[in-house]
Design a protein around this motif. Structure first.
Motif, PDB file in Angstrom:
ATOM      1  N   ASP A 144       0.811  -1.223   0.000  1.00 41.83           N
ATOM      2  CA  ASP A 144       0.000   0.000   0.000  1.00 41.83           C
ATOM      3  C   ASP A 144       0.844   1.272   0.000  1.00 41.83           C
ATOM      4  N   SER A 145       2.044   1.191  -0.548  1.00 41.58           N
ATOM      5  CA  SER A 145       2.901   2.377  -0.622  1.00 41.58           C
ATOM      6  C   SER A 145       2.896   2.921  -2.034  1.00 41.58           C
ATOM      7  N   PHE A 146       2.739   4.238  -2.154  1.00 41.34           N
ATOM      8  CA  PHE A 146       2.781   4.887  -3.462  1.00 41.34           C
ATOM      9  C   PHE A 146       4.035   5.743  -3.598  1.00 41.34           C
ATOM     10  N   SER A 147       5.047   5.440  -2.789  1.00 40.51           N
ATOM     11  CA  SER A 147       6.275   6.227  -2.835  1.00 40.51           C
ATOM     12  C   SER A 147       7.178   5.837  -3.992  1.00 40.51           C
ATOM     13  N   GLY A 148       6.909   4.701  -4.617  1.00 40.99           N
ATOM     14  CA  GLY A 148       7.742   4.238  -5.712  1.00 40.99           C
ATOM     15  C   GLY A 148       7.112   4.495  -7.067  1.00 40.99           C
ATOM     16  N   ARG A 149       6.931   3.408  -7.810  1.00 41.09           N
ATOM     17  CA  ARG A 149       6.421   3.507  -9.186  1.00 41.09           C
ATOM     18  C   ARG A 149       5.214   2.594  -9.358  1.00 41.09           C
ATOM     19  N   PRO A 150       4.069   2.954  -8.794  1.00 42.75           N
ATOM     20  CA  PRO A 150       2.884   2.089  -8.900  1.00 42.75           C
ATOM     21  C   PRO A 150       2.437   1.926 -10.344  1.00 42.75           C
ATOM     22  N   GLU A 151       1.828   0.786 -10.608  1.00 40.43           N
ATOM     23  CA  GLU A 151       1.357   0.473 -11.964  1.00 40.43           C
ATOM     24  C   GLU A 151      -0.069   0.989 -12.163  1.00 40.43           C
ATOM     25  N   ILE A 152      -0.346   1.357 -13.412  1.00 40.82           N
ATOM     26  CA  ILE A 152      -1.705   1.706 -13.809  1.00 40.82           C
ATOM     27  C   ILE A 152      -1.889   1.258 -15.254  1.00 40.82           C
ATOM     28  N   ASP A 153      -3.040   0.698 -15.572  1.00 43.20           N
ATOM     29  CA  ASP A 153      -3.307   0.284 -16.950  1.00 43.20           C
ATOM     30  C   ASP A 153      -3.324   1.507 -17.851  1.00 43.20           C
ATOM     31  N   ARG A 154      -2.736   1.371 -19.032  1.00 40.61           N
ATOM     32  CA  ARG A 154      -2.717   2.493 -19.975  1.00 40.61           C
ATOM     33  C   ARG A 154      -4.133   2.971 -20.301  1.00 40.61           C
ATOM     34  N   SER A 155      -5.045   2.022 -20.473  1.00 44.54           N
ATOM     35  CA  SER A 155      -6.415   2.405 -20.823  1.00 44.54           C
ATOM     36  C   SER A 155      -7.069   3.191 -19.701  1.00 44.54           C
ATOM     37  N   VAL A 156      -6.799   2.823 -18.451  1.00 42.63           N
ATOM     38  CA  VAL A 156      -7.365   3.535 -17.307  1.00 42.63           C
ATOM     39  C   VAL A 156      -6.795   4.942 -17.227  1.00 42.63           C
ATOM     40  N   LEU A 157      -5.489   5.069 -17.410  1.00 41.41           N
ATOM     41  CA  LEU A 157      -4.857   6.386 -17.352  1.00 41.41           C
ATOM     42  C   LEU A 157      -5.355   7.278 -18.484  1.00 41.41           C
ATOM     43  N   ARG A 158      -5.503   6.701 -19.658  1.00 43.15           N
ATOM     44  CA  ARG A 158      -5.997   7.499 -20.787  1.00 43.15           C
ATOM     45  C   ARG A 158      -7.430   7.973 -20.529  1.00 43.15           C
ATOM     46  N   ASP A 159      -8.274   7.091 -19.999  1.00 46.84           N
ATOM     47  CA  ASP A 159      -9.644   7.483 -19.689  1.00 46.84           C
ATOM     48  C   ASP A 159      -9.674   8.574 -18.612  1.00 46.84           C
ATOM     49  N   LEU A 160      -8.783   8.460 -17.634  1.00 46.03           N
ATOM     50  CA  LEU A 160      -8.703   9.470 -16.582  1.00 46.03           C
ATOM     51  C   LEU A 160      -8.417  10.843 -17.190  1.00 46.03           C
ATOM     52  N   LEU A 161      -7.476  10.892 -18.129  1.00 42.78           N
ATOM     53  CA  LEU A 161      -7.135  12.155 -18.784  1.00 42.78           C
ATOM     54  C   LEU A 161      -8.280  12.647 -19.674  1.00 42.78           C
ATOM     55  N   LEU A 162      -8.871  11.740 -20.438  1.00 40.46           N
ATOM     56  CA  LEU A 162      -9.981  12.138 -21.306  1.00 40.46           C
ATOM     57  C   LEU A 162     -11.147  12.700 -20.498  1.00 40.46           C
ATOM     58  N   ASP A 163     -11.463  12.075 -19.393  1.00 39.31           N
ATOM     59  CA  ASP A 163     -12.588  12.524 -18.570  1.00 39.31           C
ATOM     60  C   ASP A 163     -12.333  13.870 -17.907  1.00 39.31           C
ATOM     61  N   SER A 164     -11.068  14.294 -17.852  1.00 39.60           N
ATOM     62  CA  SER A 164     -10.733  15.574 -17.227  1.00 39.60           C
ATOM     63  C   SER A 164     -10.816  16.743 -18.198  1.00 39.60           C
ATOM     64  N   LEU A 165     -11.109  16.470 -19.467  1.00 39.89           N
ATOM     65  CA  LEU A 165     -11.141  17.505 -20.501  1.00 39.89           C
ATOM     66  C   LEU A 165     -12.572  17.825 -20.915  1.00 39.89           C
ATOM     67  N   PRO A 166     -12.809  19.044 -21.379  1.00 46.83           N
ATOM     68  CA  PRO A 166     -14.124  19.341 -21.962  1.00 46.83           C
ATOM     69  C   PRO A 166     -14.438  18.364 -23.091  1.00 46.83           C
ATOM     70  N   GLY A 167     -15.702  18.025 -23.235  1.00 47.84           N
ATOM     71  CA  GLY A 167     -16.099  16.976 -24.158  1.00 47.84           C
ATOM     72  C   GLY A 167     -15.748  17.205 -25.607  1.00 47.84           C
ATOM     73  N   ASP A 168     -15.583  18.474 -26.003  1.00 45.93           N
ATOM     74  CA  ASP A 168     -15.306  18.761 -27.413  1.00 45.93           C
ATOM     75  C   ASP A 168     -13.819  18.958 -27.684  1.00 45.93           C
ATOM     76  N   THR A 169     -12.941  18.622 -26.720  1.00 42.82           N
ATOM     77  CA  THR A 169     -11.508  18.844 -26.916  1.00 42.82           C
ATOM     78  C   THR A 169     -10.930  17.928 -27.977  1.00 42.82           C
ATOM     79  N   VAL A 170     -11.319  16.637 -27.935  1.00 46.89           N
ATOM     80  CA  VAL A 170     -10.730  15.653 -28.844  1.00 46.89           C
ATOM     81  C   VAL A 170     -11.622  15.472 -30.062  1.00 46.89           C
TER      82      VAL A 170
END
Length: 380
Positions: A100-126
């Motif tokens: 449960d430590s995030f001090s290193g290099r935790p893994e995240i699925d590329r698809s999850v990270l991409r969705d996280l970024l997409l959801d943070s943008l206005p809908g008409d950005t892409v």
């Protein structure tokens, strides 16, 4: 509007992690962008496996994007677990992260990270379904963009985040790519239920099985599947050579059956691709109104730095553009000089690691590499 009432249209070509991080941080500064992506939707293509986000680069960029909390809610600290075996199945290295430590290099699925970024943008950005095929300088500065379906657009600032085969790159350099390896990938779905022995073998993170001139690797994804990859030295073999399980199993003849079971369990046909890289010393003369980030700027072998450096490129470029709102060309020059200085040693290191991993003495070299004292991370 961009800065002090000066209307400047910024086009980002490529909706990968670098391009989306750039759009998000600029949005945080009140600077609107348009992202043009060749895919028809966010779900058109499988985004690949997981990646470990480094504190000094990928995580730093997400913090500037205001997304550090959301990243931690999605990342898997246990994904840092890393096992390295020899062809007989003997353990050479076994790294177990602090729970449960995030001090290193935790893994995240590329698809999850991409969705996280997409959801943070206005809908008409892409703008989906826009594959760039040509760029033309405008008489009044800026660029006309032509897409594969004949659609046209224009911009004042063009940022190429369009990956290994970047179209925007040709505006700045004619650097040639070098073929450095072949990577063959496939998936094993629902591994805990269907292949519990493989789930135990791989564990919650990454597995590398290292032999002479070849690696069989697997990583656990958040959806319960395994992303499996076979890395081979660059050879003059057609890619179709690697599209069958039988051909791959022949390449790993003599390896422990527990390891080659990863190939036998593959769902569907393997997908091979060439791994290419740019020269480690690549740089260009700055040109008004255009620059590159990520693989478009510094394509490296996939040894853990590509996505992280693309996201840091985005954060640094966004910071310069926000600091120089009425003088984007100064911002671009400042970004490029700092990016070149940062990337060149990282690209050289990535090339050395790639060569080491696919050498005749890879197992010994990798054990030595991972056993050395850790270097302190640069200050954030």
């Amino acid at each position: 509007m961009y800065g002090n009432g000066v209307r400047t249209r910024i086009a980002i070509v490529g909706g990968g992690l670098g391009g989306l991080t750039l759009a998000r941080i600029l949005h945080q500064h009140g600077i609107d962008t348009t992202v043009y992506d060749r895919e028809t939707s966010r779900s058109e293509r499988h985004q690949g496996g997981s990646l470990d986000l480094h504190p000094e680069s990928g995580q730093r960029a997400l913090a500037q994007a205001g997304l550090a909390g959301r990243f931690r809610s999605e990342a898997r600290s246990e994904g840092e677990e890393h096992r390295i075996l020899d062809p007989a199945g003997r353990t050479l290295i076994h790294h177990v992260p602090q729970p449960d430590s995030f001090s290193g290099r935790p893994e995240i699925d590329r698809s999850v990270l991409r969705d996280l970024l997409l959801d943070s943008l206005p809908g008409d950005t892409v703008r989906w379904g826009h594959r760039l095929v040509a760029t033309t300088p405008r008489p009044d500065q800026g660029w006309d963009l032509t897409f594969h379906d004949g659609h046209r657009a224009s911009c004042d600032i063009l940022i190429g985040a369009d990956g290994a085969r970047s179209v925007a790159r040709s505006l700045l350099t004619d650097v040639a790519l070098s073929y450095v390896a072949t990577l063959v990938q496939f998936t094993v779905a629902d591994v805990d239920r269907r292949h519990p022995d493989l789930a135990e073998l791989v564990g919650p993170g990454n597995l590398w099985c290292v032999g002479a001139n070849q690696i069989l690797a697997a990583q656990r994804l958040g959806d319960g599947s395994l992303q499996v990859g076979v890395s081979l030295r660059a050879e003059n073999e057609p890619l179709d050579t690697y599209r069958s399980k039988r051909a791959l199993l022949d390449m790993f003849a003599g390896w422990h059956p527990r390891l080659t079971a990863l190939i036998e369990a593959a769902d569907g046909a393997p997908t091979p691709r060439l791994i290419e890289a740019m020269p480690t010393s690549t740089r260009w003369t700055s040109r008004p109104g255009v620059t590159l980030i990520g693989d478009a700027a510094h394509l490296m072998p996939p040894v853990g730095e590509g996505a992280n450096q693309a996201m840091l490129d985005a954060a640094e470029l966004a910071g310069h553009l926000a600091t120089h709102p009425t003088d984007p060309d100064t911002a671009i020059r400042a970004y490029e000089e700092s990016m070149f200085a940062r990337i060149h040693p990282i690209a050289a290191m990535s090339a050395r690691v790639q060569a080491m991993m696919l050498s005749p003495t890879a197992a010994e070299d990798i054990v030595r590499f991972f056993s050395r004292p850790a270097e302190p991370a640069p200050a954030v």
